[in-house]
Design a protein around this motif. Structure first.
Motif, PDB file in Angstrom:
ATOM      1  N   PHE A   9       0.846  -1.185   0.000  1.00 38.50           N
ATOM      2  CA  PHE A   9       0.000   0.000   0.000  1.00 38.50           C
ATOM      3  C   PHE A   9       0.884   1.238   0.000  1.00 38.50           C
ATOM      4  O   PHE A   9       1.815   1.340   0.793  1.00 38.50           O
ATOM      5  CB  PHE A   9      -0.901   0.001   1.235  1.00 38.50           C
ATOM      6  CG  PHE A   9      -1.634   1.292   1.434  1.00 38.50           C
ATOM      7  CD1 PHE A   9      -2.681   1.632   0.597  1.00 38.50           C
ATOM      8  CD2 PHE A   9      -1.274   2.162   2.440  1.00 38.50           C
ATOM      9  CE1 PHE A   9      -3.357   2.824   0.766  1.00 38.50           C
ATOM     10  CE2 PHE A   9      -1.941   3.362   2.618  1.00 38.50           C
ATOM     11  CZ  PHE A   9      -2.997   3.687   1.776  1.00 38.50           C
ATOM     12  N   ASP A  11       0.405   5.303   0.288  1.00 40.75           N
ATOM     13  CA  ASP A  11      -0.488   6.425   0.533  1.00 40.75           C
ATOM     14  C   ASP A  11       0.089   7.643  -0.171  1.00 40.75           C
ATOM     15  O   ASP A  11       1.124   8.177   0.218  1.00 40.75           O
ATOM     16  CB  ASP A  11      -0.622   6.656   2.044  1.00 40.75           C
ATOM     17  CG  ASP A  11      -1.689   7.684   2.376  1.00 40.75           C
ATOM     18  OD1 ASP A  11      -2.081   8.461   1.470  1.00 40.75           O
ATOM     19  OD2 ASP A  11      -2.133   7.711   3.526  1.00 40.75           O
ATOM     20  N   THR A  13      -1.297  10.559  -0.355  1.00 44.53           N
ATOM     21  CA  THR A  13      -1.755  11.834   0.197  1.00 44.53           C
ATOM     22  C   THR A  13      -0.668  12.426   1.093  1.00 44.53           C
ATOM     23  O   THR A  13       0.083  11.700   1.739  1.00 44.53           O
ATOM     24  CB  THR A  13      -3.055  11.650   1.015  1.00 44.53           C
ATOM     25  OG1 THR A  13      -2.803  10.753   2.096  1.00 44.53           O
ATOM     26  CG2 THR A  13      -4.171  11.084   0.143  1.00 44.53           C
ATOM     27  N   SER A  17      -4.005  10.513   4.790  1.00 44.98           N
ATOM     28  CA  SER A  17      -5.441  10.326   5.036  1.00 44.98           C
ATOM     29  C   SER A  17      -5.998   9.015   4.484  1.00 44.98           C
ATOM     30  O   SER A  17      -7.080   8.594   4.883  1.00 44.98           O
ATOM     31  CB  SER A  17      -6.230  11.515   4.480  1.00 44.98           C
ATOM     32  OG  SER A  17      -6.057  11.600   3.076  1.00 44.98           O
ATOM     33  N   TRP A  18      -5.285   8.359   3.601  1.00 49.78           N
ATOM     34  CA  TRP A  18      -5.780   7.089   3.071  1.00 49.78           C
ATOM     35  C   TRP A  18      -5.475   5.921   4.013  1.00 49.78           C
ATOM     36  O   TRP A  18      -6.021   4.840   3.854  1.00 49.78           O
ATOM     37  CB  TRP A  18      -5.168   6.786   1.714  1.00 49.78           C
ATOM     38  CG  TRP A  18      -5.672   7.637   0.587  1.00 49.78           C
ATOM     39  CD1 TRP A  18      -6.680   8.562   0.611  1.00 49.78           C
ATOM     40  CD2 TRP A  18      -5.180   7.631  -0.746  1.00 49.78           C
ATOM     41  NE1 TRP A  18      -6.845   9.140  -0.613  1.00 49.78           N
ATOM     42  CE2 TRP A  18      -5.920   8.580  -1.482  1.00 49.78           C
ATOM     43  CE3 TRP A  18      -4.176   6.930  -1.394  1.00 49.78           C
ATOM     44  CZ2 TRP A  18      -5.705   8.837  -2.828  1.00 49.78           C
ATOM     45  CZ3 TRP A  18      -3.964   7.183  -2.731  1.00 49.78           C
ATOM     46  CH2 TRP A  18      -4.716   8.123  -3.442  1.00 49.78           C
ATOM     47  N   ALA A  19      -4.634   6.113   4.980  1.00 45.98           N
ATOM     48  CA  ALA A  19      -4.199   5.014   5.848  1.00 45.98           C
ATOM     49  C   ALA A  19      -5.364   4.356   6.570  1.00 45.98           C
ATOM     50  O   ALA A  19      -5.434   3.119   6.656  1.00 45.98           O
ATOM     51  CB  ALA A  19      -3.153   5.503   6.845  1.00 45.98           C
ATOM     52  N   ASP A  20      -6.299   5.128   7.111  1.00 48.14           N
ATOM     53  CA  ASP A  20      -7.444   4.537   7.812  1.00 48.14           C
ATOM     54  C   ASP A  20      -8.330   3.735   6.861  1.00 48.14           C
ATOM     55  O   ASP A  20      -8.788   2.650   7.198  1.00 48.14           O
ATOM     56  CB  ASP A  20      -8.275   5.616   8.515  1.00 48.14           C
ATOM     57  CG  ASP A  20      -7.551   6.225   9.701  1.00 48.14           C
ATOM     58  OD1 ASP A  20      -6.613   5.579  10.227  1.00 48.14           O
ATOM     59  OD2 ASP A  20      -7.926   7.348  10.104  1.00 48.14           O
ATOM     60  N   GLU A  21      -8.554   4.289   5.673  1.00 51.66           N
ATOM     61  CA  GLU A  21      -9.370   3.573   4.686  1.00 51.66           C
ATOM     62  C   GLU A  21      -8.692   2.270   4.264  1.00 51.66           C
ATOM     63  O   GLU A  21      -9.328   1.240   4.108  1.00 51.66           O
ATOM     64  CB  GLU A  21      -9.647   4.453   3.461  1.00 51.66           C
ATOM     65  CG  GLU A  21     -10.668   5.543   3.694  1.00 51.66           C
ATOM     66  CD  GLU A  21     -10.079   6.767   4.382  1.00 51.66           C
ATOM     67  OE1 GLU A  21      -8.839   6.809   4.590  1.00 51.66           O
ATOM     68  OE2 GLU A  21     -10.851   7.675   4.726  1.00 51.66           O
ATOM     69  N   TYR A  22      -7.380   2.325   4.092  1.00 50.93           N
ATOM     70  CA  TYR A  22      -6.646   1.114   3.727  1.00 50.93           C
ATOM     71  C   TYR A  22      -6.731   0.078   4.841  1.00 50.93           C
ATOM     72  O   TYR A  22      -6.976  -1.098   4.590  1.00 50.93           O
ATOM     73  CB  TYR A  22      -5.182   1.405   3.414  1.00 50.93           C
ATOM     74  CG  TYR A  22      -4.407   0.132   3.203  1.00 50.93           C
ATOM     75  CD1 TYR A  22      -4.552  -0.598   2.031  1.00 50.93           C
ATOM     76  CD2 TYR A  22      -3.583  -0.384   4.193  1.00 50.93           C
ATOM     77  CE1 TYR A  22      -3.873  -1.789   1.841  1.00 50.93           C
ATOM     78  CE2 TYR A  22      -2.899  -1.579   4.005  1.00 50.93           C
ATOM     79  CZ  TYR A  22      -3.050  -2.275   2.835  1.00 50.93           C
ATOM     80  OH  TYR A  22      -2.399  -3.463   2.662  1.00 50.93           O
TER      81      TYR A  22
END
Length: 179
Positions: A9, A11, A13, A17-22
């Motif tokens: 993965f 991120d 951004t 900010s994509w870490a939680d969604e991932y």
């Protein structure tokens, strides 16, 4: 006979900010090993008695149609399910495997071969232009019962194929003989 799978993965951004969604998405990943198949999820689907000794789940609201040459047809504005029933006794098909049976449908041009899909169906997909000039995506599956083979084709507009193919595979995985 073990495998290691690595999912990477990145991120992109600036603030991560994509870490939680991932992290949430990663928890939903299920890997299948050879011989395992995705179980059919019938949530929100309707059970249809096809009237030829078999049933299957599919999208709610499909209407039965009578079309010559088909044992069953269900349709709505988004897709059409067409079922051909071939009697093993009538056509001398006893002793054939489902792989032998599908070879009758492979034409080398439009239908080029069948493989086992993620739901365990012997399946293929192909495009064909209808008489109306629209190009349709067909998901074709063969099923083997004690006395019959069934060739199931589910068609939709090619533009809907990416969204629908997984659903079609699940619907076909629910195809069963009536008790």
């Amino acid at each position: 006979n073990r495998s290691t799978v690595a999912l990477l993965f990145a991120d992109a951004t600036a603030d991560g900010s994509w870490a939680d969604e991932y992290a949430a998405a990663a928890g939903t990943i299920e890997l299948l090993v050879e011989g395992e198949y995705v179980p059919a999820d019938t949530t929100g689907l309707e059970l249809y008695d096809l009237g030829c000794g078999v049933s299957m789940y599919a999208a709610p609201g499909l209407e039965p149609l009578e079309i010559e040459g088909y044992a069953a047809v269900l349709a709505d504005e988004s897709c059409t399910i067409m079922v051909i029933q071939d009697s093993k006794e009538e056509y001398g098909l006893y002793g054939l495997t489902v792989e032998d049976y599908v070879s009758f449908y492979v034409d080398g041009e439009t239908i080029t071969g069948f493989e086992t899909d993620a739901c365990g169906n012997t399946a293929t997909g192909f495009l064909s232009q209808g008489d109306d000039g629209v190009t349709y995506f067909y998901y074709a599956v063969a099923k083997n019962t004690a006395d019959n083979f069934y060739f199931i084709q589910i068609a939709c507009d090619q533009n809907a194929a990416a969204a629908m193919a997984g659903e079609f595979a699940q619907w076909c995985a629910t195809f069963t003989e009536n008790s």
